[in-house]
Write an enzyme that holds these catalytic residues in place. Structure first.
Site, PDB file in Angstrom:
ATOM      1  N   HIS A   1       0.893  -1.156   0.254  1.00 18.08           N
ATOM      2  CA  HIS A   1      -0.200  -0.038  -0.022  1.00 18.08           C
ATOM      3  C   HIS A   1       0.743   1.155  -0.055  1.00 18.08           C
ATOM      4  O   HIS A   1       2.147   1.149   0.427  1.00 18.08           O
ATOM      5  CB  HIS A   1      -0.987  -0.059   1.150  1.00 18.08           C
ATOM      6  CG  HIS A   1      -1.808  -1.141   1.237  1.00 18.08           C
ATOM      7  ND1 HIS A   1      -2.956  -1.181   0.251  1.00 18.08           N
ATOM      8  CD2 HIS A   1      -2.065  -2.147   1.869  1.00 18.08           C
ATOM      9  CE1 HIS A   1      -3.641  -2.067   0.402  1.00 18.08           C
ATOM     10  NE2 HIS A   1      -2.986  -2.891   1.522  1.00 18.08           N
TER      11      HIS A   1
ATOM     12  N   CYS B   1      -0.082   2.797  -4.459  1.00 15.61           N
ATOM     13  CA  CYS B   1      -0.653   3.952  -4.630  1.00 15.61           C
ATOM     14  C   CYS B   1       0.494   5.026  -4.170  1.00 15.61           C
ATOM     15  O   CYS B   1       1.351   4.879  -3.301  1.00 15.61           O
ATOM     16  CB  CYS B   1      -1.686   4.065  -3.868  1.00 15.61           C
ATOM     17  SG  CYS B   1      -3.138   2.646  -4.558  1.00 15.61           S
TER      18      CYS B   1
END
Length: 414
Positions: free
Chosen positions: A234, A276
């Site tokens: 992430h 991301c």
């Protein structure tokens, strides 16, 4: 009717057991107690048993037993062990069984494996068997397999068991090059099995993995031409990688870990980052603002708003700048490829990452091409894709970002 109800309840119980064991998608839950059994034939050395017990401790096994019997009695001993587990009353997280016997006597161990597969307490839970053979008159000290496994279990408790075993196989192959001996594993696991009770892909693990990778490269005897590292995690709005434990690390810290590797001095270091870099979902520019009529006429797809830009940072005076833009000499020969532009979401779905899949397609089509040119083609294909955002039915766009300080052309195949 009673038979149908009983069968339905039995199937429901099996599904519940499976869901409990695989509570997290792709990973076994081992919250129940981990138990182990060492079943050995007479004459097995005490040092071998001690190493096995050390492995069990490193893998956080709560309780283990040792039983000694002739190979012909192994089945009966396992039947007694199974009955003991079924009488335990509560769920069991995992079981490890080490079977140690003279070479050639464990030729068909499937009966032994099936005995534990019948255990109700282990339904849907991982069952690990170490089938260890000892040659007659062998040295009393443990062999390379147990020694390497014991060392790695203590050093890398966050690794999955398959990772550990693969590394053990690699070490044995290096130690006994040219020999016919090679361990083999057979697996029907349905998820990752991490017995050290640590998050397998935490960010501390990333740093530790790269540090060990650097040490391994520096100890490598032959020359190293290139290193490629794929990082999947992430990501945060400042480009940091986020672990499941909430810890953060900047990708640059991981890059520096390899930049100080002696074996990679002057060699290309490639980093692929699937993460991301913010929460912006790019709708793109262009035909999406046109009426339905022009879209019906198959107008060109929207262009990601970050596409078609080339930025070059250099010292205009030609000196060896140490500033934050041009970069220092230890930042040379690095290629970083981000799956998303700065501030944007990196998309993936149940089929995987568009970036990684497209990269594989392009490399397979032209494995001898210049890597920067191939990555440009990967970006072109990714930019042409329309992806569905996770929070709406509207089409979104993605765009790679490529950062390079390579000083030579790089072709992965000559």
């Amino acid at each position: 009717m009673a038979f149908l109800v009983a069968g339905t309840l039995r199937v429901a119980a099996m599904v519940a057991d499976t869901q409990e064991s695989l509570r997290r998608k792709g990973k076994y839950s081992t919250q129940g107690p981990k138990v182990a059994l060492t079943l050995s034939s007479p004459g097995v050395s005490a040092s071998t048993v001690a190493v096995l017990e050390g492995i069990f401790r490193a893998l956080r096994v709560e309780s283990w037993q040792r039983r000694e019997a002739l190979v012909q009695g192994f089945l009966g001993e396992l039947a007694g062990f199974r009955e003991q587990l079924d009488a335990h009353g509560g769920p069991v997280g995992c079981v490890l069984v080490a079977l140690v016997a003279p070479s050639g006597l464990l030729r068909q161990p499937q009966q032994l494996v099936q005995e534990l597969s019948r255990c109700g307490a282990l339904r849907g839970c991982p069952k690990v068997f170490l089938l260890l053979s000892s040659a007659p008159g062998a040295a009393p000290e443990p062999g390379a397999f147990l020694t390497s496994l014991g060392e790695l279990c203590g050093r890398c408790p966050h690794w999955s068991l398959l990772q550990l075993l693969t590394e053990v196989f690699c070490r044995i192959a290096e130690e006994f090059s040219g020999a016919t001996y090679c361990p083999v594993l057979r697996s029907s696991l349905r998820g990752a099995l991490c017995l050290g009770d640590m998050e397998p892909w935490g960010l501390e693990a990333f740093q530790e993995e790269l540090a060990q990778f650097r040490e391994w490269l520096d100890a490598h005897r032959g020359p190293v031409s290139c290193a490629l590292v794929a990082l999947m995690a992430h990501g945060g709005p400042q480009g940091q990688l986020l672990g499941a434990d909430g810890q953060e690390v900047q990708p640059e810290a991981l890059v520096r870990e390899l930049s100080c590797c002696r074996a990679l001095r002057g060699r290309p270091k490639i980093f692929l980052l699937q993460a991301c870099r913010g929460g912006h979902r790019d709708a793109g520019l262009g035909p999406t603002a046109l009426s339905w009529f022009w879209r019906w006429l198959r107008a060109p797809p929207a262009t990601p708003s970050h596409a078609d830009v080339l930025q070059v940072y250099a010292d205009a005076q030609g000196s060896s700048s140490r500033g934050p833009t041009a970069g220092s000499s230890d930042q040379a020969d690095i290629l970083m490829v981000y799956a998303a532009a700065e501030g944007c979401v990196a998309y993936r779905d149940e089929t995987g990452s568009d970036f990684i899949q497209t990269l594989v397609e392009v490399l397979r089509a032209d494995p001898k091409g210049d890597l920067l040119e191939l990555l440009t083609e990967v970006n072109r294909r990714v930019c042409e894709l329309d992806v569905l955002g996770p929070d709406s039915d509207e089409r979104r766009k993605a765009c790679l970002e490529i950062r390079s300080s390579l000083r030579r052309r790089l072709c992965l195949q000559a």
